[in-house]
Design a protein around this motif. Structure first.
Motif, PDB file in Angstrom:
ATOM      1  N   GLU A  68     -30.495 -26.565  17.981  1.00 32.42           N
ATOM      2  CA  GLU A  68     -29.800 -25.396  17.459  1.00 32.42           C
ATOM      3  C   GLU A  68     -30.560 -24.160  17.892  1.00 32.42           C
ATOM      4  N   GLU A  69     -29.851 -23.210  18.415  1.00 32.79           N
ATOM      5  CA  GLU A  69     -30.509 -21.985  18.852  1.00 32.79           C
ATOM      6  C   GLU A  69     -29.756 -20.781  18.298  1.00 32.79           C
ATOM      7  N   GLN A  70     -30.443 -19.673  18.285  1.00 32.00           N
ATOM      8  CA  GLN A  70     -29.846 -18.432  17.805  1.00 32.00           C
ATOM      9  C   GLN A  70     -30.033 -17.365  18.871  1.00 32.00           C
ATOM     10  N   ILE A  71     -28.966 -16.683  19.192  1.00 29.15           N
ATOM     11  CA  ILE A  71     -29.057 -15.627  20.198  1.00 29.15           C
ATOM     12  C   ILE A  71     -28.517 -14.331  19.587  1.00 29.15           C
ATOM     13  N   TYR A  72     -28.855 -13.221  20.202  1.00 20.20           N
ATOM     14  CA  TYR A  72     -28.379 -11.916  19.733  1.00 20.20           C
ATOM     15  C   TYR A  72     -27.547 -11.279  20.844  1.00 20.20           C
ATOM     16  N   HIS A  73     -26.332 -10.906  20.507  1.00 18.99           N
ATOM     17  CA  HIS A  73     -25.434 -10.368  21.533  1.00 18.99           C
ATOM     18  C   HIS A  73     -25.705  -8.895  21.827  1.00 18.99           C
ATOM     19  N   TYR A  74     -26.069  -8.133  20.811  1.00 20.40           N
ATOM     20  CA  TYR A  74     -26.191  -6.684  21.002  1.00 20.40           C
ATOM     21  C   TYR A  74     -27.472  -6.168  20.355  1.00 20.40           C
ATOM     22  N   ASN A  75     -27.787  -4.918  20.646  1.00 17.79           N
ATOM     23  CA  ASN A  75     -28.864  -4.231  19.933  1.00 17.79           C
ATOM     24  C   ASN A  75     -28.353  -2.857  19.502  1.00 17.79           C
ATOM     25  N   GLU A 116     -21.129  -1.198  20.534  1.00 19.04           N
ATOM     26  CA  GLU A 116     -20.512  -2.094  19.550  1.00 19.04           C
ATOM     27  C   GLU A 116     -21.280  -2.142  18.231  1.00 19.04           C
ATOM     28  N   TYR A 117     -22.512  -1.634  18.222  1.00 14.92           N
ATOM     29  CA  TYR A 117     -23.415  -1.822  17.073  1.00 14.92           C
ATOM     30  C   TYR A 117     -22.808  -1.299  15.757  1.00 14.92           C
ATOM     31  N   GLY A 133     -19.732  -0.774  14.799  1.00 12.91           N
ATOM     32  CA  GLY A 133     -18.620  -1.597  14.327  1.00 12.91           C
ATOM     33  C   GLY A 133     -19.105  -2.913  13.743  1.00 12.91           C
ATOM     34  N   LEU A 134     -20.132  -3.473  14.355  1.00 11.49           N
ATOM     35  CA  LEU A 134     -20.656  -4.758  13.876  1.00 11.49           C
ATOM     36  C   LEU A 134     -21.360  -4.602  12.520  1.00 11.49           C
ATOM     37  N   VAL A 135     -21.991  -3.467  12.298  1.00 10.61           N
ATOM     38  CA  VAL A 135     -22.587  -3.196  10.980  1.00 10.61           C
ATOM     39  C   VAL A 135     -21.499  -3.215   9.907  1.00 10.61           C
ATOM     40  N   ALA A 166     -20.274  -6.781   9.343  1.00  6.07           N
ATOM     41  CA  ALA A 166     -21.227  -7.553   8.529  1.00  6.07           C
ATOM     42  C   ALA A 166     -21.090  -7.181   7.049  1.00  6.07           C
TER      43      ALA A 166
END
Lengths: 274, 297
Positions: B20-27, B32-33, B35-37, B40
């Protein structure tokens, strides 16, 4: 976590080998392999063998192609699958170190890989999720030609084997991508959830080596090339791309196929002669 | 034993196949940041039970609280305990639903008639959601108990610098701290059983004050707790009336006090001055003073 488990497994493997080697008391010839090893006692006679170990296969996925924002599926993608194998058979001794082993084996392989795509390091929002699940089992009968090299500490037995068998594979991929902003329309999400179920026949040609230790314990390593013929295939699932509400349905069955693939396998394990 | 070792080895190898791995799409520099806030925050509100529970307070007709419910407020500050009572004297359904609450401190200057409505409650609900779930405000607000379907805690860290470093009377120090400041932490217990503005009366308050020219800070604490002492059911019957005997009569006077509306700042989540309040009074008549967080009254 997985690396820890793997390291622990390897430690156990090494321990088991050492334990086996230390099993004899000094008067049984402990650590004097050249003088009183298994080969010296039973080399020139036929015997039974039990093998078990780690099995690796690079299985070719037949999932439908897809191109999403964060995940794509290409035709013929190779899936690395690890598993567990068991085999039992008999080694027939010929002469001058030559022997042949007939082995019946079963292999169960399963891998599950998950990738959670967080929006950003400080945002607790799973923007995408990918789950790859592969599951293969197979049965085979094999015949090998072996030659024993009797060394002082351990006997080395290179071999070549051929095998034939049948198997079943399930390859599944799930991918979802959620909205990136509340103002995004509903069709900006992506979804791919497809599974293939395949029955296959195979022939295999392998090259390997057995290391025969004290009291009949052995370890082995083998690489093989398999010609796999998928005889029938069922595909279940659907996908949806960003920017459209259209759902692509992949449900279908195909029988009497003649698709062949050449794939690679490897085995590493332990065994016991008795 | 040997076979056990072999089987265990194989089993552990087999178990190691899953990854299982975890990646981050944006910073934070990506378009897009922002909108993603918001996504969430929206997901946080949708998935945590407490927000569905608190949402029930937005409909006064079906909420847990009823007309004639009486609440006891116990205030402790400077080691002195004060008791107040609040009674919901009227609820009218409409657009919005309205309610009248009488706060009676047995003759104190904080006795008030308070007017509140479901739109204001909804604004407070939105403020709570933003404060608890939007990481934009994480330096000011934090929350716990979001998985509960009864009560959550919302903590508001406020700080006001009155005199900056190297200014004022105490400007000869070598540190980088302000010469005068007030830090205040409000910790509200927000419960589905009462209107959201009641949370002000169910909270702990702490303050650290440094005055100009002083080497040491002054700490203040205050706490208010609220409890339901008369629970009115759907048929208008009372329970727990024992609390209303003795010096305290739950049929207390409900008229003749200052008439106060509640005001809710819909931008409160961005504010962190120690004088900022979870809500405020707007006086219709008289002097609408809110029970203070600290000090002897």
């Amino acid at each position: 976590m997985k690396r820890t488990i793997l390291a622990f497994a390897l430690l156990l493997l090494l321990s088991s080998i050492s334990f086996a080697e230390e099993a004899g008391s000094p008067d049984e010839g402990f650590m004097i392999f050249g003088d009183k090893n298994f080969a010296a006692e039973k080399t020139e006679e036929s015997k039974w063998i039990f093998k078990t170990g780690l099995e690796y296969i690079q299985y070719t996925s037949n999932l439908p192609e897809y191109s999403g924002k964060f995940e794509s599926v290409s035709a013929g993608t190779k899936a690395d699958i690890l598993g567990f194998g068991l085999g039992i058979g008999r080694e027939f001794y010929f002469t001058n170190g030559f022997s042949s082993t007939f082995l019946i084996s079963a292999v169960y392989q399963k891998s599950l890989d998950k990738s959670i795509g967080k929006a950003a390091e400080d945002i607790d929002y799973d923007l995408s999720n990918v789950r790859d699940a592969q599951y293969v089992y197979a049965y085979e009968a094999s015949l090998s030609l072996n030659y024993l090299l009797d060394y002082k500490t351990v006997d080395v037995q290179p071999f070549i084997d051929i095998a034939g068998g049948m198997g079943y594979a399930e390859i599944e991929k799930e991918y979802i991508k959620k909205k990136e902003a509340p103002s995004d329309s509903a069709n900006t999400t992506e979804d791919y959830d497809v599974k293939t179920k395949e029955n296959f026949l195979f022939t295999r040609l392998g090259l390997g080596v057995n290391f025969i230790h004290f009291k009949g314990f052995m370890s082995y390593f083998k690489v093989s090339s398999m010609i796999v013929q998928v005889t029938d295939k069922e595909t279940i699932g659907s996908s949806n791309l960003s920017g459209t509400t259209a759902v692509v349905d992949y449900d279908g069955k195909e029988k009497n196929l003649d698709e062949t693939e050449i794939i690679t396998t490897a085995q590493l394990g332990l065994g016991y002669y008795f | 034993m040997k076979i056990l070792f072999i089987i265990l080895s194989s089993l552990f190898i087999f178990l190691s196949c899953d990854t299982e791995e975890q990646i981050y799409h944006y910073n934070k520099y990506d378009d897009e940041y922002a909108g993603l806030v918001l996504m969430a925050a929206q997901e946080c509100i949708e998935e945590n039970d407490i927000f569905a529970a608190l949402d029930t307070t937005n409909d006064f007709d079906t909420a847990e609280f009823k007309v004639n419910d009486v609440y006891k407020i116990t205030r402790v500050a400077d080691s002195i305990t004060n008791i107040f009572f609040m009674k919901i004297t009227a609820i009218a359904t409409g657009t919005p639903d309205t309610m009248t609450v009488v706060l009676n401190g047995d003759g104190s200057e904080y006795d008030k008639i308070i007017n509140f409505d479901s739109d204001l409650n909804s604004d407070m609900y939105d403020n709570i959601g933003l404060a608890a779930c939007n990481i934009t405000y994480k330096d000011i607000w934090s929350a716990s108990g979001l998985g509960s379907s009864e009560q959550m805690t919302l903590v508001w860290d406020k700080e006001t610098i009155q005199i900056a470093d190297d200014a004022g009377a105490g400007d000869d120090d070598d540190d980088d701290d302000p010469e005068a400041y007030t830090e205040q932490t409000d910790s509200f217990r927000i419960n589905r059983d009462y209107p959201l503005f009641f949370s002000y009366f169910n909270a702990t308050y702490s303050s650290t004050i440094l005055t100009d020219g002083s080497d040491s800070t002054v700490n203040k604490t205050g706490e208010m707790t609220i409890s339901l002492i008369v629970d009115t059911d759907d048929d208008g019957n009372y329970e727990d009336e024992d609390e209303c005997t003795g010096n305290v009569n739950c049929s207390f006077v409900t008229t003749g006090f200052d008439d106060c509306d509640i005001a809710v700042d819909t931008n409160i989540v961005t504010k962190s001055d120690y004088t900022d309040l979870f809500f405020s009074y707007v006086a219709n008549t008289g002097d609408c003073k809110l029970i203070p967080e600290f000090g002897t009254i």
